[in-house]
Design an enzyme around this catalytic site. Sequence first.
Site, PDB file in Angstrom:
ATOM      1  CB  SER A   1      44.664  52.551  38.891  1.00  0.00           C
ATOM      2  OG  SER A   1      44.322  51.935  40.116  1.00  0.00           O
TER       3      SER A   1
ATOM      4  CD  GLN B   1      48.367  41.345  36.776  1.00  0.00           C
ATOM      5  OE1 GLN B   1      47.215  40.995  37.097  1.00  0.00           O
ATOM      6  NE2 GLN B   1      49.170  42.004  37.592  1.00  0.00           N
TER       7      GLN B   1
ATOM      8  NE  ARG C   1      36.690  44.609  40.016  1.00  0.00           N
ATOM      9  CZ  ARG C   1      37.848  45.189  39.736  1.00  0.00           C
ATOM     10  NH1 ARG C   1      38.489  44.877  38.617  1.00  0.00           N
ATOM     11  NH2 ARG C   1      38.371  46.092  40.542  1.00  0.00           N
ATOM     12  N   GLY C   2      36.059  40.209  37.653  1.00  0.00           N
ATOM     13  CA  GLY C   2      36.768  38.945  37.761  1.00  0.00           C
ATOM     14  C   GLY C   2      36.627  38.352  39.153  1.00  0.00           C
TER      15      GLY C   2
ATOM     16  CD  GLU D   1      45.413  49.740  44.611  1.00  0.00           C
ATOM     17  OE1 GLU D   1      46.532  49.819  45.160  1.00  0.00           O
ATOM     18  OE2 GLU D   1      44.402  49.318  45.182  1.00  0.00           O
TER      19      GLU D   1
ATOM     20  NE  ARG E   1      45.815  39.132  27.237  1.00  0.00           N
ATOM     21  CZ  ARG E   1      45.982  38.915  28.535  1.00  0.00           C
ATOM     22  NH1 ARG E   1      47.176  38.666  29.010  1.00  0.00           N
ATOM     23  NH2 ARG E   1      44.951  38.940  29.357  1.00  0.00           N
TER      24      ARG E   1
ATOM     25  CE1 TYR F   1      46.797  47.609  37.404  1.00  0.00           C
ATOM     26  CE2 TYR F   1      46.380  48.833  39.422  1.00  0.00           C
ATOM     27  CZ  TYR F   1      46.013  48.482  38.136  1.00  0.00           C
ATOM     28  OH  TYR F   1      44.881  49.019  37.583  1.00  0.00           O
TER      29      TYR F   1
ATOM     30  CE  LYS G   1      38.859  34.915  48.131  1.00  0.00           C
ATOM     31  NZ  LYS G   1      40.252  35.104  48.589  1.00  0.00           N
TER      32      LYS G   1
ATOM     33  N   PRO H   1      52.195  42.564  50.381  1.00  0.00           N
ATOM     34  CG  PRO H   1      53.898  41.642  49.086  1.00  0.00           C
ATOM     35  CD  PRO H   1      52.425  41.907  49.083  1.00  0.00           C
TER      36      PRO H   1
END
Length: 344
Positions: A138, A94, A197-198, A140, A40, A162, A205, A292
């Site tokens: 995924s 995303q 990893r982000g 998920e 991008r 997602y 994290k 949520p």
Amino acid sequence: MANSTPTPKSALITGITGQDGSYLAELLLEKGYTVHGLVRRSSTFSTERIEHIYKDIHENSRLRLHYGDLTDGQALTNLVLEIEPDEIYNLGAQSHVRVSFDQPVYTLQTVGVGALNVLEAARLLNKKKSVRVYQASSSEMYGDVMQTPQTELTPFNPQSPYACAKVFAFHQTVNYRESYDMFASNGILFNHESERRGETFVTRKITRAAGRIKVGMQKKLYLGNLDAKRDWGYAKDYVEGMWRILQHDEPDDFVLATGRTETVRDFAKLVFQQLDLNYEDFVEIDPRYFRPAEVELLLGDPSKAKEKLGWEATTNLEELARIMTEHDLELAKREAHANSFVPS
């Protein structure tokens, strides 16, 4: 006499600047592919993860980057018809589950419509030459799981925008495969992490915060649901599985997982132990990080991938925690050193 040397394969990777895209690009280049990557356009460079394989783009003529966006179907089709790849790996998205609740429409556009744009471009190319498509699905999608462990036949029960978008992309991939006789396969990947990893994803994290805490740059780490269970593997292992899925004789859908599940708490404990720290002294719960709709348990059954592809995860959770923790401790040390330098 005619040259019998086979023509090297070419591949297009969407999301090449992400964790999986960077590892996959390395793997394919090692296998002799010409690799095209979709990037991008941005006012800042976002190519840190692939910097080492294209320091000078002219030195590596087998790696070529193209500006584009998954949501721009016409431009994507034009690119695919121009470069005519043998394989397309759709990894762009995303991909942050929590963020998808805040940006549901954008998530659907990149994940769901983006996958449809890739499939349509491949369908048009398939009229000229054969192309194989890998869709990054995924775990998920299983959401509030209806069966444990989860297999390729487990019903989907998505619990986030997602995950809903990924279910759409999964079924479109199957639909194109069956409707147009295309080689289009889904890889249903369970959580796969790495030092690339982000930093907003929970495993990274944790390792980033632990490293900073160890060198005195940070005092606390705030997390959400510590009791969520995930099947965690090493991303470098999983891109090998992606490649094997497209080398299989027939298009099909495969779960890639370790077959082991541990809580977020377990991972945090492993990481802090690596640094001789007690996670309980530093980790606090912040309700802002709760979703949520929570996904409490994910555990994959990779039996089919092992039987048909000869693939299995080779890095266990303890080794993964060590790799990520050591990397991020060194990163924290460099940060601390840079911050302590004050020009005179």
